[in-house]
Design an enzyme around this catalytic site. Structure first.
Site, short mmCIF file in Angstrom:
data_model
loop_
_atom_site.label_atom_id
_atom_site.label_comp_id
_atom_site.label_asym_id
_atom_site.label_seq_id
_atom_site.Cartn_x
_atom_site.Cartn_y
_atom_site.Cartn_z
N LYS A 166 0.86 -1.19 0.00
CA LYS A 166 0.00 0.00 0.00
C LYS A 166 0.90 1.23 0.00
O LYS A 166 1.59 1.49 0.97
CB LYS A 166 -0.89 0.03 1.25
CG LYS A 166 -1.96 1.11 1.15
CD LYS A 166 -2.30 1.77 2.46
CE LYS A 166 -1.33 2.84 2.89
NZ LYS A 166 -1.29 4.06 2.06
N GLU A 242 10.65 1.32 9.77
CA GLU A 242 11.59 2.39 9.41
C GLU A 242 10.87 3.70 9.69
O GLU A 242 10.00 4.10 8.92
CB GLU A 242 11.98 2.29 7.92
CG GLU A 242 12.77 1.06 7.56
CD GLU A 242 14.19 1.10 8.06
OE1 GLU A 242 14.67 2.18 8.47
OE2 GLU A 242 14.84 0.05 8.06
N CYS A 276 13.94 11.34 6.35
CA CYS A 276 14.04 10.83 7.72
C CYS A 276 15.46 11.02 8.28
O CYS A 276 15.64 11.06 9.49
CB CYS A 276 13.64 9.37 7.76
SG CYS A 276 14.51 8.40 6.52
N GLU A 377 10.35 16.21 14.93
CA GLU A 377 10.87 16.12 13.57
C GLU A 377 10.28 17.29 12.76
O GLU A 377 9.07 17.54 12.82
CB GLU A 377 10.40 14.78 12.98
CG GLU A 377 11.09 14.39 11.71
CD GLU A 377 10.60 13.03 11.17
OE1 GLU A 377 9.47 12.62 11.49
OE2 GLU A 377 11.38 12.39 10.45
P1 NAP Z 1 2.86 8.45 7.78
O1 NAP Z 1 1.78 9.44 7.93
O2 NAP Z 1 3.18 7.56 8.91
O3 NAP Z 1 2.47 7.59 6.49
C1 NAP Z 1 3.28 6.56 6.00
C2 NAP Z 1 2.41 5.53 5.32
O4 NAP Z 1 1.54 4.98 6.29
C3 NAP Z 1 1.51 6.10 4.23
O5 NAP Z 1 1.36 5.14 3.21
C4 NAP Z 1 0.22 6.33 4.97
O6 NAP Z 1 -0.93 6.32 4.13
C5 NAP Z 1 0.20 5.11 5.86
N1 NAP Z 1 -0.65 5.24 7.03
C6 NAP Z 1 -0.96 6.34 7.75
N2 NAP Z 1 -1.78 6.02 8.77
C7 NAP Z 1 -2.02 4.68 8.69
C8 NAP Z 1 -2.78 3.75 9.44
N3 NAP Z 1 -3.50 4.11 10.50
N4 NAP Z 1 -2.76 2.45 9.06
C9 NAP Z 1 -2.05 2.05 7.99
N5 NAP Z 1 -1.30 2.90 7.24
C10 NAP Z 1 -1.29 4.19 7.59
O7 NAP Z 1 4.22 9.13 7.37
P2 NAP Z 1 4.47 10.12 6.17
O8 NAP Z 1 4.09 11.46 6.61
O9 NAP Z 1 3.91 9.60 4.90
O10 NAP Z 1 6.05 9.99 6.02
C11 NAP Z 1 6.91 10.76 6.73
C12 NAP Z 1 7.50 9.98 7.89
O11 NAP Z 1 8.17 8.83 7.38
C13 NAP Z 1 8.54 10.77 8.63
O12 NAP Z 1 8.38 10.59 10.00
C14 NAP Z 1 9.85 10.15 8.14
O13 NAP Z 1 10.91 10.31 9.03
C15 NAP Z 1 9.45 8.73 7.94
N6 NAP Z 1 10.36 8.04 7.02
C16 NAP Z 1 11.22 7.13 7.54
C17 NAP Z 1 12.12 6.49 6.71
C18 NAP Z 1 13.08 5.48 7.26
O14 NAP Z 1 13.67 4.75 6.48
N7 NAP Z 1 13.27 5.40 8.57
C19 NAP Z 1 12.13 6.78 5.34
C20 NAP Z 1 11.24 7.72 4.85
C21 NAP Z 1 10.35 8.34 5.70
P3 NAP Z 1 -1.52 7.73 3.60
O15 NAP Z 1 -0.48 8.33 2.74
O16 NAP Z 1 -2.75 7.36 2.86
O17 NAP Z 1 -1.81 8.56 4.81
#
Ligand code: NAP
Length: 473
Positions: A166, A242, A276, A377
């Protein structure tokens, strides 16, 4: 959506927009839990045969996918710039990075070695082998919309697993383009499945509660990662997480402050700070603060914001209005609590920029631990600088966070570099280096930045069970 080898639609759709100008660029199927269930069933059926293919068959398909992705580097990069906003050159780099995972794990498929272990009994032999874990469910973010997919899909398929993915709501078109490439590479029906959706919670629940799914791999925020880990716990599903980061960037006074400031400018503003591993606290030793700030400010003030398709643009848009509000709130909070603003500090809205989510590249100094930006962050183009005096002091300050993903150290003293490498509670440390990432190197965090590693030898272990045979002879 791509389920069981077919591109399928549902009754409802959602729109996809270009964050640089607000234009609608696509309309995508809005899947739900029942679509996720169908995809999981297809992956389960396909697992029976895919997991018995030879490593050489899996290598061939992954290698073909690598070649196809490199052939399509330019078109995929252009799509990424339109959908996610990063400058075209950065998008080209990301496609190469994404393809590297296909290549690296194609090769790793051939190295799923087991071992024999000496027994204390002369009539016993121990044999250890690695087996694919089963159906994998994967969730990816929007900030690296192609490479975050291949970093999961490539090792899962190389191990012999099948997968349901997804992608983020903001970047489903990139995910579809990646799956078209994988389809052309010839993976059998059901081996890889894509479910797009607007509201992810129901699909996340299905991934966590469906007992056919043996492994959940997630990249995204710590808050969502914690929620999914809890939901997956009753079945003791294997999870890889991650998550978010809050990287310290530490510059000692034996380093060249100009060189370090150039490095900070490059890595902090990469992907407009939406990474990140983006530095979130820049610690500079007192005696070199002035030349460091001067160079950083000079570099930042030259950065041009705009549509990533335009030549010379370094700062693309943020993902949405909430991202603008969060960044601006952190900047206002820091200024209210005594930070000095050197440049930036406002939304950019002149001319064309008004249609997108642009924030000016910002430099703050005199930042301290009472400010939101010191803890939260940022995920935006703000460089917060903090002064320090001693090595012990900066190590304690750097580790004073729940996060533990990336850290950076600039020093010319090898002993100090090694002591910092050992003392920093972070999974990835750049020492005089702003790009400590590669398909060949283990990527992942400590503390609340995650569980497990992606890339490298460790990356494929996440998709394997270790099985022991004790044999009496
Ligand atoms: P996010 O809001 O957690 O979303 C990530 C993914 O999870 C998206 O596909 C999102 O779908 C989905 N999601 C959100 N709520 C969910 C739920 N309740 N159940 C299942 N899936 C759900 O994060 P983001 O804003 O997209 O990404 C930024 C974050 O990712 C930052 O904190 C960054 O540091 C982290 N990140 C970490 C890494 C690493 O390797 N450690 C790499 C890249 C990014 P939707 O888009 O439809 O909301």
């Amino acid at each position: 959506m791509y389920i069981d080898g077919n591109w399928v639609e549902t009754g409802s759709t959602f729109d996809v927009f270009n964050p640089a100008n607000g234009e609608k660029i696509g309309e995508v199927a809005d899947g739900d839990a029942s679509d996720a269930r169908l995809a999981i069933e297809a992956a389960s059926k396909a697992f029976a045969t895919w997991s018995t293919t030879t490593a050489y068959e899996r290598y061939e398909k992954l290698h073909r996918a690598y070649e196809l992705m490199m052939e399509e580097q330019s078109s995929l990069a252009e799509l990424m710039t339109r959908e996610q906003g990063k400058p075209l050159k950065a998008a080209m780099n990301e496609v190469k990075y994404a393809a590297d995972f296909l290549l690296w794990f194609a090769e790793e498929a051939k190295r799923l070695y087991g071992e024999t272990i000496p027994s204390a009994r002369s009539d016993q032999r121990f044999l250890v082998m690695k087996q694919a874990i089963g159906v994998v469910a994967a969730i990816t973010p929007w900030n690296y919309p192609v490479s975050m997919i291949t970093r999961k899909v490539a090792p899962a398929l190389a191990a012999g697993c099948t997968i349901v993915l997804k992608p983020a709501e903001a970047t489903p078109l990139c995910a579809m383009a990646v799956f078209r490439i994988l389809e052309r590479a010839g993976f059998p029906a059901g081996v890889l499945n894509l479910v797009t959706c607007d509201s992810p919670a129901a699909i996340g629940e299905e991934f966590c509660s469906n007992s056919v799914v043996k492994k959940l791999t997630f990249t995204g925020s710590t808050a969502v990662g914690q929620k999914l880990s809890q939901a997956a716990a009753p079945q003791l599903k294997r999870v890889s997480m991650e998550l978010g980061g809050h990287a310290p960037f530490i510059v000692f006074d034996d380093a060249d402050p100009v060189h370090a400031a150039k490095g900070a400018a490059l890595v902090k503003f990469l992907n407009t700070g939406q990474a990140c591993i983006s530095p979130n606290r820049i610690f500079v030793q007192r005696s070199i603060l002035e030349p460091f700030l001067e160079t950083l400010q000079f570099r930042i003030s030259k950065m041009k914001a705009g549509d990533g398709m335009q030549e010379g643009v370094a700062i693309g848009p943020l993902v949405n209005q909430q991202a603008i509000d969060k960044v601006d709130n952190q900047v206002r909070d820091a200024m209210d609590k005594g930070a000095s603003l050197h440049c930036g500090g406002e939304r950019l809205s002149k001319g064309e920029l008004d249609k997108g989510f642009f924030y000016s590249p910002t430099l703050l100094s005199e930042v301290n631990s009472r400010m939101l930006i010191y803890r939260e962050e940022t995920f935006g183009p703000v460089a917060p600088v903090i002064v320090f005096d001693t090595q012990e002091e900066v190590l304690a300050m750097a580790n004073d966070t729940h996060y533990g993903l990336a850290a950076y150290v600039y020093t010319r003293d090898i002993s100090r570099a090694l002591r910092m490498f050992e003392g920093l509670q972070f999974g990835i440390i750049g020492i005089n280096d702003i790009n400590p990432t590669s398909a060949a190197a283990p990527f992942g965090g400590m503390k609340e930045s995650g569980l497990g590693r992606e890339g490298a030898r460790e990356g494929i272990d996440e998709y394997l069970e270790t099985k022991l045979a004790g044999i009496s002879i």
